[in-house]
Scaffold this motif. Structure first.
Motif, PDB file in Angstrom:
ATOM      1  N   ASN A 711       0.695  -1.277   0.166  1.00 24.37           N
ATOM      2  CA  ASN A 711       0.234  -0.602  -0.138  1.00 24.37           C
ATOM      3  C   ASN A 711       0.966   1.412  -0.087  1.00 24.37           C
ATOM      4  O   ASN A 711       1.687   1.719   1.383  1.00 24.37           O
ATOM      5  CB  ASN A 711      -0.868  -0.357   0.716  1.00 24.37           C
ATOM      6  CG  ASN A 711      -1.876   1.064   1.263  1.00 24.37           C
ATOM      7  OD1 ASN A 711      -1.446   2.123   0.360  1.00 24.37           O
ATOM      8  ND2 ASN A 711      -3.162   0.900   2.065  1.00 24.37           N
ATOM      9  N   ILE A 712       1.110   1.839  -1.125  1.00 24.00           N
ATOM     10  CA  ILE A 712       2.131   2.533  -1.606  1.00 24.00           C
ATOM     11  C   ILE A 712       1.970   4.017  -1.121  1.00 24.00           C
ATOM     12  O   ILE A 712       2.155   4.919  -0.413  1.00 24.00           O
ATOM     13  CB  ILE A 712       2.609   2.593  -2.839  1.00 24.00           C
ATOM     14  CG1 ILE A 712       4.003   3.457  -3.136  1.00 24.00           C
ATOM     15  CG2 ILE A 712       1.258   3.465  -3.687  1.00 24.00           C
ATOM     16  CD1 ILE A 712       4.220   3.753  -4.389  1.00 24.00           C
ATOM     17  N   GLN A 713       0.882   4.374  -0.863  1.00 25.89           N
ATOM     18  CA  GLN A 713       0.034   5.247  -0.272  1.00 25.89           C
ATOM     19  C   GLN A 713       0.508   5.202   1.182  1.00 25.89           C
ATOM     20  O   GLN A 713       0.425   6.816   1.621  1.00 25.89           O
ATOM     21  CB  GLN A 713      -1.327   5.183  -0.199  1.00 25.89           C
ATOM     22  CG  GLN A 713      -2.643   5.519  -2.118  1.00 25.89           C
ATOM     23  CD  GLN A 713      -2.653   4.019  -2.128  1.00 25.89           C
ATOM     24  OE1 GLN A 713      -1.644   3.394  -2.042  1.00 25.89           O
ATOM     25  NE2 GLN A 713      -3.163   4.547  -3.708  1.00 25.89           N
ATOM     26  N   ASP A 714      -0.173   4.383   2.078  1.00 26.06           N
ATOM     27  CA  ASP A 714      -0.201   4.126   3.569  1.00 26.06           C
ATOM     28  C   ASP A 714       1.590   4.665   3.942  1.00 26.06           C
ATOM     29  O   ASP A 714       1.418   6.019   4.664  1.00 26.06           O
ATOM     30  CB  ASP A 714      -0.542   3.453   3.815  1.00 26.06           C
ATOM     31  CG  ASP A 714      -2.176   2.787   4.710  1.00 26.06           C
ATOM     32  OD1 ASP A 714      -1.833   3.530   4.046  1.00 26.06           O
ATOM     33  OD2 ASP A 714      -2.456   1.893   4.799  1.00 26.06           O
ATOM     34  N   VAL A 715       2.440   4.372   3.574  1.00 23.53           N
ATOM     35  CA  VAL A 715       3.874   4.458   3.256  1.00 23.53           C
ATOM     36  C   VAL A 715       4.630   5.596   3.332  1.00 23.53           C
ATOM     37  O   VAL A 715       4.998   6.328   3.215  1.00 23.53           O
ATOM     38  CB  VAL A 715       5.177   3.582   1.878  1.00 23.53           C
ATOM     39  CG1 VAL A 715       5.957   4.333   2.164  1.00 23.53           C
ATOM     40  CG2 VAL A 715       4.293   1.940   2.242  1.00 23.53           C
ATOM     41  N   ILE A 716       3.209   6.638   1.594  1.00 21.92           N
ATOM     42  CA  ILE A 716       4.461   8.194   1.643  1.00 21.92           C
ATOM     43  C   ILE A 716       3.459   8.572   2.408  1.00 21.92           C
ATOM     44  O   ILE A 716       4.354   9.605   3.105  1.00 21.92           O
ATOM     45  CB  ILE A 716       3.466   8.575   0.354  1.00 21.92           C
ATOM     46  CG1 ILE A 716       4.524   7.266  -0.961  1.00 21.92           C
ATOM     47  CG2 ILE A 716       4.097  10.276   0.008  1.00 21.92           C
ATOM     48  CD1 ILE A 716       4.217   7.696  -2.168  1.00 21.92           C
ATOM     49  N   LEU A 717       2.472   8.629   3.555  1.00 25.87           N
ATOM     50  CA  LEU A 717       1.332   9.225   4.313  1.00 25.87           C
ATOM     51  C   LEU A 717       2.128   9.195   5.579  1.00 25.87           C
ATOM     52  O   LEU A 717       2.778  10.189   5.927  1.00 25.87           O
ATOM     53  CB  LEU A 717       0.190   9.059   3.715  1.00 25.87           C
ATOM     54  CG  LEU A 717      -0.785   9.476   2.686  1.00 25.87           C
ATOM     55  CD1 LEU A 717      -2.325   9.257   3.787  1.00 25.87           C
ATOM     56  CD2 LEU A 717      -0.808  11.093   2.771  1.00 25.87           C
ATOM     57  N   ASN A 718       2.491   7.926   5.580  1.00 26.80           N
ATOM     58  CA  ASN A 718       3.493   8.278   7.295  1.00 26.80           C
ATOM     59  C   ASN A 718       5.011   8.432   7.782  1.00 26.80           C
ATOM     60  O   ASN A 718       4.960   9.078   8.213  1.00 26.80           O
ATOM     61  CB  ASN A 718       3.113   5.962   7.799  1.00 26.80           C
ATOM     62  CG  ASN A 718       2.136   5.579   8.164  1.00 26.80           C
ATOM     63  OD1 ASN A 718       0.968   6.280   8.448  1.00 26.80           O
ATOM     64  ND2 ASN A 718       1.929   4.562   8.004  1.00 26.80           N
ATOM     65  N   TRP A 719       4.725   8.541   6.540  1.00 26.73           N
ATOM     66  CA  TRP A 719       6.632   8.721   5.808  1.00 26.73           C
ATOM     67  C   TRP A 719       5.814  10.828   6.054  1.00 26.73           C
ATOM     68  O   TRP A 719       6.680  11.109   6.384  1.00 26.73           O
ATOM     69  CB  TRP A 719       7.153   8.082   4.584  1.00 26.73           C
ATOM     70  CG  TRP A 719       8.262   8.905   4.051  1.00 26.73           C
ATOM     71  CD1 TRP A 719       9.344   9.910   4.833  1.00 26.73           C
ATOM     72  CD2 TRP A 719       9.343   9.001   3.186  1.00 26.73           C
ATOM     73  NE1 TRP A 719      10.336  10.039   4.111  1.00 26.73           N
ATOM     74  CE2 TRP A 719      10.169   9.994   2.867  1.00 26.73           C
ATOM     75  CE3 TRP A 719       8.655   9.062   1.751  1.00 26.73           C
ATOM     76  CZ2 TRP A 719      10.924   9.829   1.836  1.00 26.73           C
ATOM     77  CZ3 TRP A 719       9.493   9.081   0.426  1.00 26.73           C
ATOM     78  CH2 TRP A 719      10.363   9.769   1.115  1.00 26.73           C
ATOM     79  N   THR A 720       5.635  10.855   5.274  1.00 28.09           N
ATOM     80  CA  THR A 720       5.142  12.754   4.955  1.00 28.09           C
ATOM     81  C   THR A 720       4.928  13.803   6.059  1.00 28.09           C
ATOM     82  O   THR A 720       4.945  14.500   6.386  1.00 28.09           O
ATOM     83  CB  THR A 720       5.035  13.082   3.589  1.00 28.09           C
ATOM     84  OG1 THR A 720       3.811  12.804   3.379  1.00 28.09           O
ATOM     85  CG2 THR A 720       5.509  12.679   2.561  1.00 28.09           C
ATOM     86  N   ARG A 721       4.136  12.992   6.744  1.00 32.22           N
ATOM     87  CA  ARG A 721       3.355  13.159   8.124  1.00 32.22           C
ATOM     88  C   ARG A 721       4.960  13.123   9.450  1.00 32.22           C
ATOM     89  O   ARG A 721       4.017  13.591  10.262  1.00 32.22           O
ATOM     90  CB  ARG A 721       2.214  11.876   8.453  1.00 32.22           C
ATOM     91  CG  ARG A 721       0.752  12.934   8.067  1.00 32.22           C
ATOM     92  CD  ARG A 721      -0.269  11.187   8.394  1.00 32.22           C
ATOM     93  NE  ARG A 721      -1.171  12.316   7.163  1.00 32.22           N
ATOM     94  CZ  ARG A 721      -2.065  11.468   6.200  1.00 32.22           C
ATOM     95  NH1 ARG A 721      -2.263  10.150   7.332  1.00 32.22           N
ATOM     96  NH2 ARG A 721      -3.208  11.501   5.819  1.00 32.22           N
TER      97      ARG A 721
END
Ligand code: ADP
Ligand code: ZN
Length: 741
Positions: A711-721
């Motif tokens: 789930n690339i979206q989760d990976v990115i959101l968790n990271w950028t937040r």
């Protein structure tokens, strides 16, 4: 749509919000349902939003703000709300911003035009027959029978011939009632019930077309959300085929949406539709007026609109009863929106169709690799139209080796191509020269100091447009007058044009064939639909001998007398490292080639395609010359699989931009420091973007590559937040990116 139970409701407001807010309705007599459009206070502003459920009851009712207005439209239908939720989570954008796209045009909601309509007070013919009234009054009642929405005074008078006085009298006697409704379009014609006509149109199709129509119709009737790839060479009758499925959809009383890239949405297409159906489709593109948009939107929402044809944003229209979606030229990059909300309308259309249990048809002569892959592995139903429907032969494709047959010095056309142009001119046949470069020359250099003239806002060369005597940036639009003086070294008269654009080819043709009638087709010369339409007519009426065009010409047009296509520079776009560079080059070249000899039936009248290249061994050029698309696609798929690239792996980018170069550098390395580590996720960057400086902002990019099941979206959101993005940095997430600039 589902009613909500209390007067306390959750409202999602349009704007940068993901979570709804609670509001209360004071008027206890109004029923509220999910999707209902309301006006609510937010801070000092009033904002439009929709009800998405019951209130959370976390705040006492007395403290809740009040709903200011409940609009009396049909609620936004469930499939549109589901699309909003899905799009928002897939592309990592605020729900409220997607809602804003759905609720555009906002004027339709906040200032609709109202009109008076009349509705019958009788439920059936028997009731009417029982009362004693004059024939004229009976005519009116018959006309209004079974109409949900009612009819305007004008419509009634036109249809029945009664006077205003009679209508007034009927209102007073309670035979009809007057109602105020918002104005939509008068669209009786949009739903067909003409089975005789159906038969005639269907019979005219060839076997493959009939097979395709049958399969799609079956899905429409059985409300199955199948995804079809309608795959056929240009001129194989794809449009004709999907028209028949649109007819079935309307016959079922359902709405059809046809998505086209803006540029294909020509008056020519509309005329063709009209000829087929005897009514005009509703057209939704960037050129229609706000007033028209408002009406189309309301007509889609209340179900009276049958067919809407539009550019990508038409997908956001809240159809109440959608039965079919067509995405024509599905491979087109134009379906991907690259600003504000970044989304791919084709992909979201596929999701949308599952929500209304209706089929979707992706039509293309050169499907995108993703689509081809999905059809190959059975996820989509592959329908093929293998030959030209008119019985015309496919063009004869030849390569011109520019090393063996070079153009004269300072020129761009090989003697072989010039010879073929001459023979077509003699035969009074048309030729098309294709070069995907606008303007006169893509690069200007000072011969004295070697300076390459660049844009002031971007990291890009300025392109000379000699017809307007300007230099212009194709990225930000910056332009200045062309002066033959170097800004750097001050030497005069030494600025040299490098490489050809369409204007330069025009100049060369004028020298060789001074009498030939020329036209340049590019977004610079064809800047509105009217000019384009007139030009297309002139070409069709044989008022033009040689057409010189950019990508714009590759799409959709059918020029009966066009017998030669010359591709000036097939090497453009082959290099550059972009994931889709070769796929895209292949698509454009094949589309352009498809323009040649569309109506030639005899072998000796065959259309000709001449491709100039420095690299005759290049696999793309070879695949085109041998007309072997699938072999090329299979090879491309193998190389994507090796690189774990889409459609095998997943891809996303993060684009950081700022006016402050140093702060951007600091922020991007801070972001890198908190980057996640996963075995099946690779993060590249932050690298300076290929166009490092764009519209006055510096840009850096991360590229994120993962296995398909991540789930690339989760990976990115968790990271950028993990860290705060300061306000001088803009952070954009691009899921399934198309552009790597
Ligand atoms: P495509 O959309 O695949 O480019 P079109 O539907 O535009 O193809 O068809 C190309 C041309 O062939 C049009 O002029 C169309 O009217 C004609 N055509 C389509 N189907 C048939 C058919 N079954 N018989 C004869 N002509 C056809
Ligand atoms: Zn620029």
């Amino acid at each position: 749509m589902k009613n909500v139970n209390s007067k306390e409701v959750s409202v999602l407001i349009s704007g940068p919000f993901n979570e709804p807010f609670d509001y209360v309705l004071e008027d206890k007599n109004t029923n509220l349902s999910i999707g209902q459009i309301v006006l609510v206070p937010f801070g000092k502003r009033k904002i439009v939003g929709i009800i998405i459920g019951d209130g959370t009851k976390t705040i006492p009712e007395t403290k809740l703000k009040k709903i200011l207005q409940v609009y009396d439209f049909e609620p936004i239908p469930k499939p549109s709300i589901e699309l909003m939720n899905f799009l928002s989570s897939w592309y990592c954008v605020f729900k409220g911003l997607v809602l804003k796209m759905i609720l555009s045009p906002i004027e339709a909601i906040t200032s609709p035009d109202y009109e008076k309509v009349y509705k019958s007070n009788f439920l059936n013919q028997n009731e009417i027959n029982e009362i004693k009234i004059t024939n004229k009054r009976k005519l009116v009642l018959d006309f209004l029978l079974n109409l949900d929405i009612g009819k305007s005074q004008n419509d009634i008078i036109k249809q029945t011939g009664v006077s205003k006085a009679i209508l007034k009298d009927m209102t007073q006697k309670n035979l009809v009632q007057e109602k105020k409704v918002y104005k939509t379009l008068n669209l009786d014609s949009h739903f067909l019930k003409n089975t005789k006509e159906n038969k005639k149109n269907y019979d005219f199709l060839n076997l493959e077309q009939k097979f395709a129509v049958d399969r799609i119709n079956d899905a429409i009737i059985k409300t199955k959300s199948d995804c079809f790839l309608l795959d056929g060479v240009p001129g194989s009758g794809k449009t004709e085929t999907y028209f028949e499925t649109v007819r079935t959809c309307l016959d079922q009383g359902k709405q059809a949406l046809i998505l086209l890239p803006e540029i294909v949405l020509t008056p020519d297409w509309e005329k063709r539709f009209f000829k087929k159906f005897s009514f005009a489709p509703l057209v939704w593109n960037s050129e229609i007026t706000k007033k028209k948009k408002k009406k189309i939107w309301l007509s889609a929402l209340n179900g009276s609109a049958g067919v809407i044809v539009g550019a990508r944003s038409a997908l956001m229209i809240p159809f109440s009863n959608l039965g079919l979606i067509i995405v024509d030229e599905e491979h087109e990059q134009a379906f991907k929106q690259e600003e504000n909300v970044r989304y791919n309308a084709r992909d979201m259309a596929i999701y949308r169709s599952t929500r209304s249990s209706s089929p979707i048809v992706l039509a293309s002569a050169t499907p995108s690799l993703e689509t081809f892959y999905n059809a190959k592995n059975g996820k989509y139903i592959h329908l093929t139209l293998p030959k030209r429907a008119t019985g015309a032969t496919l063009p004869h494709i030849k390569l011109i080796d520019l090393i063996a047959h070079p153009p004269n010095k300072g020129k761009w056309l090989s003697p072989l191509l010039v010879g073929e142009l001459e023979s077509k001119l003699k035969n009074k046949e048309q030729s098309l020269l294709f070069l995907n470069r606008r303007g006169y020359a893509p690069l200007s250099i000072c011969n004295s100091c070697g300076d390459k003239i660049k844009c002031v806002n971007c990291d890009a060369w300025l392109v000379e447009h000699r017809s307007k005597n300007i230099l212009i940036c194709h990225h930000c639009g910056y332009s200045r007058v062309f002066e033959n003086v170097c800004k750097k070294c001050g030497v005069e008269g030494q600025i040299k044009a490098c490489g050809p654009g369409v204007e330069r080819i025009e100049e060369e043709i004028k020298e060789i064939f001074p009498k030939a009638r020329l036209i340049v087709l590019s977004s610079d010369t064809m800047n509105n639909h009217k000019i384009l339409n007139d030009t297309v007519e002139r070409i069709k009426n044989n008022k033009v001998d040689i057409i010189i065009g950019t990508q714009m010409i590759a799409k959709g047009h059918d020029f009966p007398n066009l017998k030669l296509v010359g591709i000036v520079d097939s090497d453009v776009g082959l290099s550059g490292g972009d994931l889709r560079a070769s796929e895209r080059t292949f698509q454009v070249l094949q589309q352009v080639s498809g323009r040649s000899g569309r109506h030639s039936k005899k072998e000796d009248e065959k259309g000709v395609v001449l491709i100039q290249t420095f690299d005759t061994k290049n696999p793309i050029i070879n695949a085109i010359s041998k007309n072997n698309r699938n072999e090329f696609f299979d090879k491309e798929l193998v190389s994507r699989q090796h690189a774990n690239m889409p459609p095998y792996g997943r891809l996303a980018s993060i684009i950081l931009s700022s006016r402050l170069e140093r702060k951007l550098e600091t922020f991007s390395s801070d972001l890198l420091k908190v980057a996640p580590f996963f075995k099946n996720v690779k993060i590249f960057g932050p690298a300076p973007a290929p166009i490092y400086f764009l519209r006055g902002r510096f840009r850096r990019r991360f590229l994120i590559k993962s296995d398909k099941n991540v789930n690339i979206q989760d990976v990115i959101l968790n990271w950028t937040r993990k860290i705060n993005t300061p306000n001088y940095i803009k952070l954009t997430i691009d899921i399934d990116p198309f552009s790597f600039m």
